[in-house]
Enzyme design. Structure first.
Site, short mmCIF file in Angstrom:
data_model
loop_
_atom_site.label_atom_id
_atom_site.label_comp_id
_atom_site.label_asym_id
_atom_site.label_seq_id
_atom_site.Cartn_x
_atom_site.Cartn_y
_atom_site.Cartn_z
N LEU A 261 90.66 66.87 -54.10
CA LEU A 261 91.16 67.64 -52.97
C LEU A 261 92.65 67.41 -52.75
CD1 LEU A 261 88.17 67.28 -50.47
CD2 LEU A 261 88.81 69.31 -51.76
N ARG A 265 95.18 70.42 -52.48
CA ARG A 265 95.94 70.73 -51.26
C ARG A 265 97.34 71.24 -51.58
NH1 ARG A 265 92.95 65.68 -48.56
NH2 ARG A 265 91.23 66.94 -47.79
N TYR A 403 89.46 75.68 -46.12
CA TYR A 403 89.02 74.93 -47.32
C TYR A 403 90.03 73.90 -47.80
CZ TYR A 403 90.48 79.07 -50.31
OH TYR A 403 91.11 80.10 -50.93
N GLU A 404 89.59 73.05 -48.73
CA GLU A 404 90.34 71.84 -49.15
C GLU A 404 90.53 70.88 -47.96
OE1 GLU A 404 90.99 71.48 -52.32
OE2 GLU A 404 91.07 73.52 -53.10
N GLY A 405 89.54 70.83 -47.09
CA GLY A 405 89.65 70.00 -45.89
C GLY A 405 90.32 70.82 -44.79
#
Length: 596
Positions: A261, A265, A403-405
């Site tokens: 991730l 990011r 998304y991606e945290g």
């Protein structure tokens, strides 16, 4: 070199403009790469936008195959596994320019090259890499990544999917449900995270997508945006996976997921850049053609203000993204020179700059949404219609903050990681923070400094914003100590200050470097953007700093910190904001495009 760039250190060190990489520094290979990606997008994706909007999943897959034929899926893959083995900046560059036409393709591309392929490249055994990576690099096979579950979203390590070792010890049986799986509809291989026994952490597995092996899927999800990116729930029912398909070692899955991730990011930030360039260009073209009150609307101040702000955010996003990308590339090179394997070097290089990756993810995903929103506004009623590309850009942008945290998680991570680095002694935050405390007790200087040199005042301002962050974050750490984690609202406010410092500094340094090369008179618009961005950043720091201080400090301490905050956010010479915007917009309107 190894002294030069450590992650998070931008906060306590002054960076020189010569030491950062900017989009103006692309070499010939990078410019050729960029142009061939743009040609692919303009020929294959942009003219077919409506097919993506009509949920033509087969067309997304077909476009991915074409991207594979052109080598775009293999940029980051080492040569020994059929890739181009290019540096990290090139990886980011391709991700940037391939993602501007439609979020559907951009999601398929990002999921495949990032979380679908990279975990094997970075954590796989030699056998696993030989077996899977060349097929993924060429686009013969596509990859997907199964982490999220109905009960495990932001808390990724809480997944319930189980992996049970067979009695003969030859394979694991995986059972569980995964959701929001990008590329599920056409992938050949999944990276699946499951828990063995009562392990504290999940474990990663490489699972081939064979339906007769207990793998089934729901229909495609109906989504707000990224409509032609395949997104399904995937069910594993006693799916047999050979033991040699475990990725890395048992219990290492959470680490794999987090590191995948981190890379994701910064690439997601890059994937929001060309979308902004295209939205700005479409908006300006429309504003130049649209006549109201016998005047092109691009001549009206209300519209000109929007164009200036859109261009400035995009320029800032480019500045910060490529600065971080090159810092990561340099760190990877240093580690390789010190004898690390490529795998180890890349992992540690990206991990080193995890703070910057989180900052970029938040900042640029929010900028692309604002940009598309203003794009709709410039188009007026037409912007709300499916006949113009604005409404789809706006819908596609919305997922980037999730998304991606989520951006909330990433905001808390950026400050949390910074504090952890300080505790470990990787960055000296405490020294500078206590210096700020001393300075608050002292008497401020009333001399007027010499600001005759370009950006002299702006760079001093950046230094003061860093002091503001150290004061606010330092005060909160002193008050709550290790318990700060549970004060999320304070962490969020501190992270907004941190984000603005990195973005504003990157923009100023890029522009200073450019002015030294081209001469100030040739880059007036970029100078205006750097000044405008900083002004906005100072406003945010003022607001978030005040909110924090009055929430955790009282009495004399509060008064002293608020006084400090005023000192740290005070310009000697206020910029003329309307004039700055006019400078920027005049150029963009004259060029009829985003032109920086």
């Amino acid at each position: 070199m190894s002294d030069k760039t450590r992650g998070g250190q931008f906060l306590v060190k002054e960076t020189k403009c010569e030491d950062i990489f900017t989009p103006e520094d692309f070499n010939e290979e990078q410019i050729m790469m960029r142009d061939s990606v743009k040609e692919f997008v303009d020929k294959e994706l942009w003219p077919n936008k409506n097919r993506f909007e009509k949920k033509d999943y087969a067309f997304t897959e077909e476009s991915m195959k074409k991207a594979g034929d052109l080598g775009f899926l293999s940029v980051a893959v080492p040569e020994e596994y059929g890739g181009m083995g290019m540096g990290f900046v090139n990886t980011v560059l391709v991700c940037d320019y391939i993602s501007g036409a439609t979020g559907s393709f951009s999601t398929a591309f990002g999921a495949h090259t990032g979380i679908g392929t990279m975990p094997i490249t970075l954590y796989g055994t030699e056998e696993q890499k030989q077996k899977y990576v060349p097929k993924l690099a060429s686009g013969e096979w596509f990859g997907a990544y199964c982490l999220t579950e109905p009960g495990a979203g932001s808390d990724a390590n809480s997944g319930k999917t189980k992996a049970v070792l067979s009695e003969d010890g030859k394979y694991y049986s995986i059972t569980g449900q995964k959701m929001w799986i990008s590329n599920a509809g056409f992938c050949s291989v999944f990276i699946v995270f499951a828990r063995i026994g009562d392990d504290k952490n999940i474990t990663g597995f490489i699972v081939e997508n064979t339906p007769d092996n207990g793998i089934s899927m729901n229909e495609e999800e109906h989504k707000l945006g990224i409509r032609a990116s395949s997104t399904r729930q995937v069910f594993f029912n006693e799916t047999k996976v050979p033991v040699e398909n475990m990725l890395s070692e048992r219990g290492n899955g959470f680490k794999i997921a987090m590191n995948a991730l981190n890379v994701g990011r910064i690439k997601l930030a890059a994937a929001c850049l060309d979308a902004q360039r295209r939205v700005i260009t479409s908006s300006v073209k429309y504003a130049n053609e649209r006549i109201q009150f016998k005047t092109p609307i691009s001549q009206f101040g209300a519209i000109r203000s929007k164009i200036a702000e859109m261009a400035t955010s995009c320029y800032a996003g480019e500045s910060a993204t490529y600065r971080a990308a090159k810092d990561i590339e340099d760190r990877i090179t240093i580690r390789e020179q010190e004898g690390s394997t490529h795998q180890e070097a890349e992992l540690k290089g990206v991990e080193e700059f995890a703070i910057e990756c989180s900052i970029l993810k938040v900042a640029v995903s929010e900028d692309v949404q604002n940009c598309a929103d203003e794009g709709i506004q410039i188009f007026g009623g037409m912007g709300f219609s499916e006949d113009t590309p604005m409404e789809s850009a706006w819908r596609d942008a919305r997922i980037a903050r999730i998304y991606e945290g989520t951006n909330e998680i990433n905001r808390m991570l950026s400050v949390g990681m910074l504090i952890k680095k300080a505790m470990k002694g990787h960055i000296d935050l405490l020294g500078p923070a206590s210096k700020v405390q001393e300075e608050l007790m002292g008497i401020p200087s009333f001399e007027t400094p010499d600001y005759s040199e370009l950006f002299a005042e702006e760079k001093e301002m950046i230094g003061k914003l860093k002091q503001a962050f150290l004061m606010v974050a330092g005060g909160a750490v002193q008050k709550y100590g290790p318990d700060l984690d549970s004060h999320q609202q304070l962490l969020m406010a501190a992270s907004d200050i941190l984000i603005e410092i990195y973005m504003a500094e990157s923009t100023i340094l890029r522009t200073e470097k450019l002015a030294k090369k081209e001469g100030e008179s040739k880059v007036q618009e970029q100078i205006a953007m750097a000044k405008l961005y900083l002004y906005k950043a100072v406003d945010i720091v003022t607001q978030k700093g005040k909110e924090s201080v009055i929430s955790f400090a009282e009495g004399d301490e509060q008064r002293m910190m608020l006084m400090g905050l005023r000192r740290f956010t005070k310009y000697t010479n206020m910029p003329n904001i309307v004039a700055l915007r006019e400078t920027i917009t005049s150029k963009v309107v004259a060029e009829n495009a985003y032109c920086f």
